[in-house]
Design a protein around this motif. Sequence first.
Motif, short mmCIF file in Angstrom:
data_model
loop_
_atom_site.label_atom_id
_atom_site.label_comp_id
_atom_site.label_asym_id
_atom_site.label_seq_id
_atom_site.Cartn_x
_atom_site.Cartn_y
_atom_site.Cartn_z
N GLU A 159 9.42 18.72 4.63
CA GLU A 159 9.74 18.87 6.02
C GLU A 159 10.81 19.67 6.17
O GLU A 159 10.74 20.01 7.78
N TRP A 160 11.07 20.72 5.46
CA TRP A 160 12.34 22.56 6.14
C TRP A 160 11.49 23.16 6.34
O TRP A 160 11.84 23.93 7.01
N LEU A 161 10.51 23.45 5.37
CA LEU A 161 9.64 24.48 5.96
C LEU A 161 8.96 23.85 7.09
O LEU A 161 8.99 25.34 8.20
N GLY A 210 10.82 26.35 14.50
CA GLY A 210 12.02 27.26 15.08
C GLY A 210 11.65 28.97 15.46
O GLY A 210 11.87 29.72 16.46
N ALA A 211 11.37 29.02 14.09
CA ALA A 211 10.66 30.63 14.54
C ALA A 211 9.36 31.35 15.37
O ALA A 211 9.81 32.08 16.45
N MET A 212 8.82 29.97 15.80
CA MET A 212 7.69 29.80 17.42
C MET A 212 8.53 29.52 18.62
O MET A 212 8.19 30.58 19.20
N GLY A 213 9.45 28.97 18.62
CA GLY A 213 10.85 28.81 19.87
C GLY A 213 11.30 30.33 19.64
O GLY A 213 10.81 30.65 21.16
N LEU A 214 12.15 30.76 19.11
CA LEU A 214 12.47 32.51 18.72
C LEU A 214 11.13 33.12 19.76
O LEU A 214 11.80 34.55 20.48
N VAL A 215 9.90 33.50 19.10
CA VAL A 215 9.21 34.55 19.73
C VAL A 215 9.00 33.99 20.32
O VAL A 215 8.35 35.15 22.03
#
Length: 424
Positions: free
Chosen positions: A59-61, A67-72
Amino acid sequence: MRSGPEGIGDVAVRLASRHRSPWKGGGLAIGEDGRSSSSFDSNMPSLQHGSYSHAPGHEWLFVGLGGAMGLVGLVAVAALLAVRKRRQYPSLLLPPKQVIAVRSGLPKGPGGLKQTPSPLQSPLSTDSTPSPIVPFHALLEDRTRKLSPSELPVERGTISFTLSYDPVSLALQVGVVNCRQLCELVVSRDGQCLLDPYVKLQLLPDREHRVKTRIVRATTSPQYDEQFTMYGVTNEQMNMSTLHFQVVAFDRYSRDTVVGECVYRLAEAELMLHQEMRVELPLLPRATDSVAARGELLLSLTYQPAFNNLTVVVLKARGLSKNDAGTADPYVKLYLRKESGERIVKKKTHVRRATLNPVYNESFVFELPDSKLDTAVIDLQVINHDRSNRNDVIGRALLNMEDAHVVEVLENPGRQVAQWHHLD
């Protein structure tokens, strides 16, 4: 304890006891018969019915990947906005422009103007020294010469005026018509008339109803045709009052100078019998216009009622009388006295050696409240400094609050007014 070599089954049992399985509840068991049995099958997720449950670490993965996709995505949106703003305002992201001096065929002067070589050389400047700054009034003085009071003629011209009186409204009407053949105070080398006269009028002895005409430029025979009405003049005042006329020359760079003056007693007019009468009088020089044998003293006065201060500036003197040696070492003493002669304050200037036209430019401040203003007297004495004998008084000037110079200063508080005073 078992003797002999260990069997393969014993070794496997010992290793299984030392290393646990990473799966929860999982383990490896080897029986006595050498067969292994495991609890892994009971704890593993069941795949028979097509169901699969995630472990907590997975789940944490997925959260990290989101989050990484949102930052990008945010970075991409910011880059897109920057590109659009750059297209709208191209100069925002560009470095500041630099001004580069480019050498041209001709040298450039101040402000980038090209300078062409001139075959004529300026008389006021050279290539190595800057041009001197010459005031306009200094250049004007080179082309003109101001006459001293002793050089002026006794006859200063004439003035014409009209008089009428209304006993019902107690109104005295004075009409300044013109002046004729006024004497010039400044002589121009090219013969140009530099006299700009106007007329000042007041009712004596009360010094009331002070008026003045407009200035007429460059003429010795100005035409005014101006009417002035003085209200509240009773019949008794008509018999006791006097009209005082002064023709004054306007000066742009220094104090105005009186060309001539005259007085007229209203009792001589018999205005009750005449509708209107016209009078023409000669103008005479002021009593202070003639240079005294002892010399003159130039003073500047300023009165500041907010601080109750009277500032006296001793500027210079001229035409002082000589001593036995043909010269003088003059200095000026200043006394502030009461009308009774009692001295209040005493001051003095420095001594100027071997001169009959000393320049002082020294300022003195006297505290003069309103209560003492009407009774104060300024006593100025020009004294010849003598080391061997007693100092001799060259001349003296007394100024009370009725003096024309002092009256003008009091009427214009804060203004510096300079005037020559003859020495008696």
